[in-house]
Design an enzyme around this catalytic site. Structure first.
Site, PDB file in Angstrom:
ATOM      1  N   VAL A  44       0.850  -1.207   0.000  1.00  0.00           N
ATOM      2  CA  VAL A  44       0.000   0.000   0.000  1.00  0.00           C
ATOM      3  C   VAL A  44       0.880   1.249   0.000  1.00  0.00           C
ATOM      4  O   VAL A  44       0.646   2.209  -0.752  1.00  0.00           O
ATOM      5  CB  VAL A  44      -0.964   0.006   1.217  1.00  0.00           C
ATOM      6  N   CYS A  45       1.911   1.236   0.836  1.00  0.00           N
ATOM      7  CA  CYS A  45       2.809   2.399   0.930  1.00  0.00           C
ATOM      8  C   CYS A  45       3.451   2.705  -0.426  1.00  0.00           C
ATOM      9  O   CYS A  45       3.636   3.871  -0.789  1.00  0.00           O
ATOM     10  CB  CYS A  45       3.901   2.150   1.960  1.00  0.00           C
ATOM     11  N   THR A  46       3.788   1.649  -1.176  1.00  0.00           N
ATOM     12  CA  THR A  46       4.428   1.868  -2.481  1.00  0.00           C
ATOM     13  C   THR A  46       3.460   2.576  -3.428  1.00  0.00           C
ATOM     14  O   THR A  46       3.840   3.498  -4.161  1.00  0.00           O
ATOM     15  CB  THR A  46       4.919   0.523  -3.065  1.00  0.00           C
TER      16      THR A  46
END
Ligand code: BEZ
Length: 218
Positions: A44-46
């Site tokens: 998700v962070c990517t």
């Protein structure tokens, strides 16, 4: 007590992918967005950092600096930036802070309720920051905060829209209605009498005595 709207954004000195950052100096007298994420090299962070990388020209248009934070190291951030660029097709040219010391996470209340700090062997898994966003004004005061859980990626189009609304209402007696986007009318503050508002902003669209729309002066 967490960070409140109108608090001065806490100052700090930290290592980052752009070298040492003295935060208030780095802010200078412009707008900034600080956003945290739980961990580098996670899915998700990517996607989130990729979204911010793609929006770089939009933040630049709004004269707004962007800075990311997580409890990972500068070395990890540097390696992860390569993945972000490969995924998003845009370089993550903004700094990412190394908050392995948790200085920023604690000052900005970025840790979830269940975080724990083992005396030894702490890993980012113990202390992952949640997905917070702070919009900071040129006076270094916090204008907006937003907190999302680990499992929900943020909508960066909304963050951009909120930045537009903050900038459109800063220092003027306007507010923005639900779902406002630039180009739409703004609400005249209750503190401004109708006759004064007409004299200053032209014809008003008066929906209710307390709900008066005006064209935003350009
Ligand atoms: C993510 O997908 O961003 C994520 C996954 C596990 C832990 C933290 C973040």
């Amino acid at each position: 007590m967490g960070i409140r709207i109108n608090d001065i954004a806490p100052d700090f000195t930290a290592d980052s992918t752009a070298g040492t950052i003295h935060f208030h100096e780095w802010l200078a007298d412009g707008y900034a967005i600080v956003f945290s994420h739980p961990r580098d090299f996670t899915p998700v962070c990517t996607t989130e950092f990729g979204a911010v990388a793609q929006l770089a020209p939009e933040f630049a248009k709004r004269k707004t600096k962007v800075i990311g934070v997580s409890v990972d190291s500068v070395e990890d951030h540097g390696k992860w930036k390569r993945d972000i660029e490969a995924f998003a097709g845009a370089p993550a040219d903004f700094p990412i802070i190394d908050d392995t010391s948790l200085t920023v996470a604690k000052a900005y209340d970025m840790l979830p309720a269940e975080y724990y700090l083992p005396a030894e062997g702490r890993t980012p898994a113990n202390t992952a920051t949640v997905r917070t966003v702070y919009i900071i004004g040129p006076d270094k005061k916090v204008r907006l905060t937003m907190t999302y859980p680990m499992s929900v990626g943020r909508n960066f189009a909304e963050i951009l829209r909120a930045l537009d609304a903050v900038q459109a209402t800063d220092g003027v007696p306007f507010a923005t209605p639900a779902n406002w986007v630039p180009g739409q009318d703004v609400i005249v503050a209750l503190s401004v009498p109708t006759e004064d508002a007409k004299a200053k902003y032209g014809e008003l669209d008066i929906k209710l005595p307390y709900l008066r729309f005006a064209k935003r002066p350009v």
